[in-house]
Design a protein around this motif. Structure first.
Motif, mmCIF file in Angstrom:
data_model
loop_
_atom_site.group_PDB
_atom_site.id
_atom_site.type_symbol
_atom_site.label_atom_id
_atom_site.label_comp_id
_atom_site.label_asym_id
_atom_site.label_seq_id
_atom_site.Cartn_x
_atom_site.Cartn_y
_atom_site.Cartn_z
ATOM 1 N N UNK A 89 0.806 -1.216 0.000
ATOM 2 C CA UNK A 89 0.000 0.000 0.000
ATOM 3 C C UNK A 89 0.847 1.277 0.000
ATOM 4 N N UNK A 90 2.135 1.146 -0.334
ATOM 5 C CA UNK A 90 2.985 2.320 -0.483
ATOM 6 C C UNK A 90 3.407 2.966 0.819
ATOM 7 N N UNK A 91 3.345 2.212 1.910
ATOM 8 C CA UNK A 91 3.744 2.725 3.216
ATOM 9 C C UNK A 91 5.172 2.284 3.495
ATOM 10 N N UNK A 92 6.052 3.229 3.792
ATOM 11 C CA UNK A 92 7.420 2.912 4.189
ATOM 12 C C UNK A 92 7.428 2.472 5.654
ATOM 13 N N UNK A 93 8.605 2.383 6.256
ATOM 14 C CA UNK A 93 8.662 1.738 7.573
ATOM 15 C C UNK A 93 9.659 2.430 8.493
ATOM 16 N N UNK A 94 9.305 2.452 9.784
ATOM 17 C CA UNK A 94 10.195 2.965 10.834
ATOM 18 C C UNK A 94 10.516 1.807 11.764
ATOM 19 N N UNK A 95 11.809 1.607 12.020
ATOM 20 C CA UNK A 95 12.239 0.511 12.899
ATOM 21 C C UNK A 95 13.018 1.083 14.069
ATOM 22 N N UNK A 96 13.009 0.341 15.178
ATOM 23 C CA UNK A 96 13.726 0.788 16.376
ATOM 24 C C UNK A 96 14.819 -0.193 16.781
ATOM 25 N N UNK A 97 15.001 -1.225 15.979
ATOM 26 C CA UNK A 97 16.071 -2.185 16.246
ATOM 27 C C UNK A 97 16.594 -2.714 14.917
ATOM 28 N N UNK A 98 17.794 -3.267 14.976
ATOM 29 C CA UNK A 98 18.382 -3.817 13.756
ATOM 30 C C UNK A 98 17.621 -5.061 13.320
ATOM 31 N N UNK B 243 11.263 -4.444 1.610
ATOM 32 C CA UNK B 243 11.626 -3.022 1.633
ATOM 33 C C UNK B 243 13.072 -2.820 1.174
ATOM 34 N N UNK B 244 13.295 -1.721 0.471
ATOM 35 C CA UNK B 244 14.649 -1.282 0.169
ATOM 36 C C UNK B 244 15.207 -0.548 1.380
ATOM 37 N N UNK B 245 16.516 -0.595 1.615
ATOM 38 C CA UNK B 245 17.081 0.070 2.798
ATOM 39 C C UNK B 245 16.713 1.548 2.908
ATOM 40 N N UNK B 246 16.620 2.255 1.768
ATOM 41 C CA UNK B 246 16.307 3.686 1.844
ATOM 42 C C UNK B 246 14.845 3.953 2.180
ATOM 43 N N UNK B 247 14.022 2.900 2.254
ATOM 44 C CA UNK B 247 12.640 3.044 2.691
ATOM 45 C C UNK B 247 12.490 2.828 4.202
ATOM 46 N N UNK B 248 13.595 2.506 4.853
ATOM 47 C CA UNK B 248 13.563 2.139 6.275
ATOM 48 C C UNK B 248 14.237 3.224 7.090
ATOM 49 N N UNK B 249 13.490 3.843 7.988
ATOM 50 C CA UNK B 249 14.089 4.788 8.931
ATOM 51 C C UNK B 249 14.399 4.058 10.232
ATOM 52 N N UNK B 250 15.632 4.215 10.687
ATOM 53 C CA UNK B 250 16.116 3.538 11.887
ATOM 54 C C UNK B 250 16.194 4.558 13.018
ATOM 55 N N UNK B 251 15.356 4.357 14.044
ATOM 56 C CA UNK B 251 15.259 5.294 15.167
ATOM 57 C C UNK B 251 15.616 4.576 16.458
ATOM 58 N N UNK B 252 16.909 4.455 16.771
ATOM 59 C CA UNK B 252 17.304 3.720 17.973
ATOM 60 C C UNK B 252 17.181 4.589 19.230
ATOM 61 N N UNK B 253 17.228 3.926 20.371
ATOM 62 C CA UNK B 253 17.242 4.644 21.645
ATOM 63 C C UNK B 253 18.247 3.979 22.578
ATOM 64 N N UNK B 254 19.404 4.607 22.708
ATOM 65 C CA UNK B 254 20.402 4.122 23.657
ATOM 66 C C UNK B 254 21.069 2.817 23.276
ATOM 67 N N UNK C 161 23.911 0.186 21.491
ATOM 68 C CA UNK C 161 25.363 0.167 21.314
ATOM 69 C C UNK C 161 25.714 0.734 19.936
ATOM 70 N N UNK C 162 26.855 1.405 19.850
ATOM 71 C CA UNK C 162 27.247 2.029 18.590
ATOM 72 C C UNK C 162 27.464 0.984 17.495
ATOM 73 N N UNK C 163 27.790 -0.235 17.882
ATOM 74 C CA UNK C 163 27.963 -1.300 16.884
ATOM 75 C C UNK C 163 26.672 -1.547 16.106
ATOM 76 N N UNK C 164 25.511 -1.371 16.771
ATOM 77 C CA UNK C 164 24.248 -1.536 16.064
ATOM 78 C C UNK C 164 24.032 -0.385 15.083
ATOM 79 N N UNK C 165 24.408 0.816 15.484
ATOM 80 C CA UNK C 165 24.323 1.958 14.577
ATOM 81 C C UNK C 165 25.215 1.721 13.351
ATOM 82 N N UNK C 166 26.400 1.188 13.587
ATOM 83 C CA UNK C 166 27.313 0.909 12.481
ATOM 84 C C UNK C 166 26.718 -0.126 11.520
ATOM 85 N N UNK C 167 26.052 -1.135 12.078
ATOM 86 C CA UNK C 167 25.406 -2.135 11.218
ATOM 87 C C UNK C 167 24.297 -1.491 10.393
#
Length: 406
Positions: A65-74, A85-96, A98-104
């Motif tokens: 239905x043309x809805x992109x996605x917001x995730x809070x974990x890897x 989903x393509x990676x550019x359709x996924x917004x990653x919104x972490x909270x606290x 580890x930086x290793x997850x941000x790097x992934x």
């Protein structure tokens, strides 16, 4: 007998067993349409906050239905990619995290939404201006159904305080960071629609003062849905008119067409979901009557965690005229009252007890407490009822346990 689309709850229970999560896929599509109609006239992008319900088939329906996605974990991000989903359709919104997850997340090519000054600093040190980023701002607005689901107030762990705008800007300048988006989320179940406009205006102020190259502004979500008859809900038409006006005025003053993002979770899936349970015992005590069901806080924790109200029906006899007052309780060795003092048509052992508004934060927060199995899930879409998750078995309970000599 209560039905979901054209399926009686007893036929669903007979085919798939109980407890059972059932989702109405066409209701999800109707909610998407409601949002698009409400915010027509803007460059709207809907991002499904998938933590509400992460079944991969629900995510595929959103994508259809043309809805992109917001995730809070890897892990949610990997599920989204498996859903197509393509990676550019996924917004990653972490909270606290580890930086290793941000790097992934960076390696995967996700859109980055950074929520603290230390993370912003570390991101700048590591990546410079190589990747575009969004900033999660805490607007210092106290709103939401309860303190547990209010996320935009001054004492919340979420986001970078709006009072630290100068510090944000210093880090952005220091590393020449590409800030393409601003984000806020005041919390779930806000009762006053004006809070979205108030939060938006705070982000507009930051945009004018510090960030001339934005591509989008993300206003989160938190739209209130009805949990009981005559419940307060967010007036989407009224909210949409107000937001469209102020947002278009902002774009005109800003000098470019900026996308308007929302990231609803509960609004899209709460009302689509039903938890079907079987009455295992009807217990008449001197003080009150109890209906015990084959489920509990291990499958729907919201009543115990948030004091949340869910409408409960006797699905086998929804229109019965003879009624009694019951507490609907679970089978967990813990107080797990799913509904208190509910007037229901007389309940008999074996009746199907239906818990409504179970689509959001039902299965996604379920557990194996008391070593109970998590339920099966079924989606009804365009007249077809399909199993989309099998019921767990003892093999699932034991799967990751390692037996050692003791």
């Amino acid at each position: 007998m209560f039905s979901i689309q054209n399926f009686t709850v007893e036929s669903l229970a007979q085919q798939f067993g109980t407890p059972l999560y059932v989702y109405d896929g066409n209701k999800i599509e109707a909610q998407i349409s409601t949002m698009r109609e409400a915010f027509a006239g803007t460059n709207l992008k809907i991002k499904y906050a998938c933590k509400a319900l992460t079944n991969i088939n629900i995510m595929k329906l959103m994508r259809k239905n043309g809805v992109d996605i917001d995730v809070v974990s890897i892990q949610e991000a990997h599920l989204a990619i498996l859903a197509g989903y393509e990676p550019n359709q996924i917004q990653y919104t972490p909270s606290g995290v580890a930086f290793s997850e941000v790097q992934e997340a960076v390696t995967m090519g996700l859109r980055m939404n950074l929520d603290s000054l230390p993370l912003l600093e570390k991101f700048g040190q590591t990546y410079g201006n190589t990747f575009p980023i969004c900033l999660r701002i805490n607007p210092h607005i106290m709103e939401g159904g309860t303190l547990k689901i209010s996320t935009g107030h001054k004492d919340s762990k979420f986001g970078i305080s709006i009072e630290q705008a100068n510090e944000i800007y210093d880090i952005v300048q220091k590393y020449d960071l590409q800030v393409v988006g601003l984000h806020q989320h005041t919390g779930s179940d806000f009762k006053n629609a004006h809070v979205i406009i108030e939060a938006a205006e705070k982000l507009f102020g930051l945009a004018f003062q510090y960030f001339p190259n934005l591509e989008f502004i993300d206003l989160g979500s938190g739209f209130k849905v009805a949990y009981r008859e005559d419940d307060h809900v967010t007036d989407m038409e009224k909210l949409g008119k107000g937001v469209v006006k102020v947002f278009n005025d902002f774009c005109q003053q800003y000098g470019k067409d900026v996308q308007l993002w929302f990231e609803p979770g509960k609004f899209l899936v709460s009302e689509c979901g039903y938890l079907l349970t079987s009455a295992t015992v009807v217990k008449h005590n001197p003080a009150r009557n109890f209906v015990g069901v084959d489920s509990g806080l291990n499958h729907l924790i919201r009543p115990m965690m948030y004091d949340a109200y869910h409408e409960i029906l006797n699905g086998s006899n929804p229109d019965g005229t003879e009624k009694e007052k019951y507490d609907i309780v679970g089978y967990i060795c813990e107080t797990d009252t799913l509904g208190k003092d509910r007037d229901l048509p007389v309940v008999h052992e074996g009746d199907i007890i239906v818990i409504k508004n179970a689509g959001a934060y039902g299965f996604s927060m379920a557990s194996n407490y008391n070593s109970r199995f998590r339920p099966a899930e079924v989606m009804i879409y365009n007249g077809n009822a399909q199993l989309i998750r099998k019921r767990e078995t003892m093999e699932d309970i034991l799967k990751n346990q390692v037996v050692v000599e003791v």
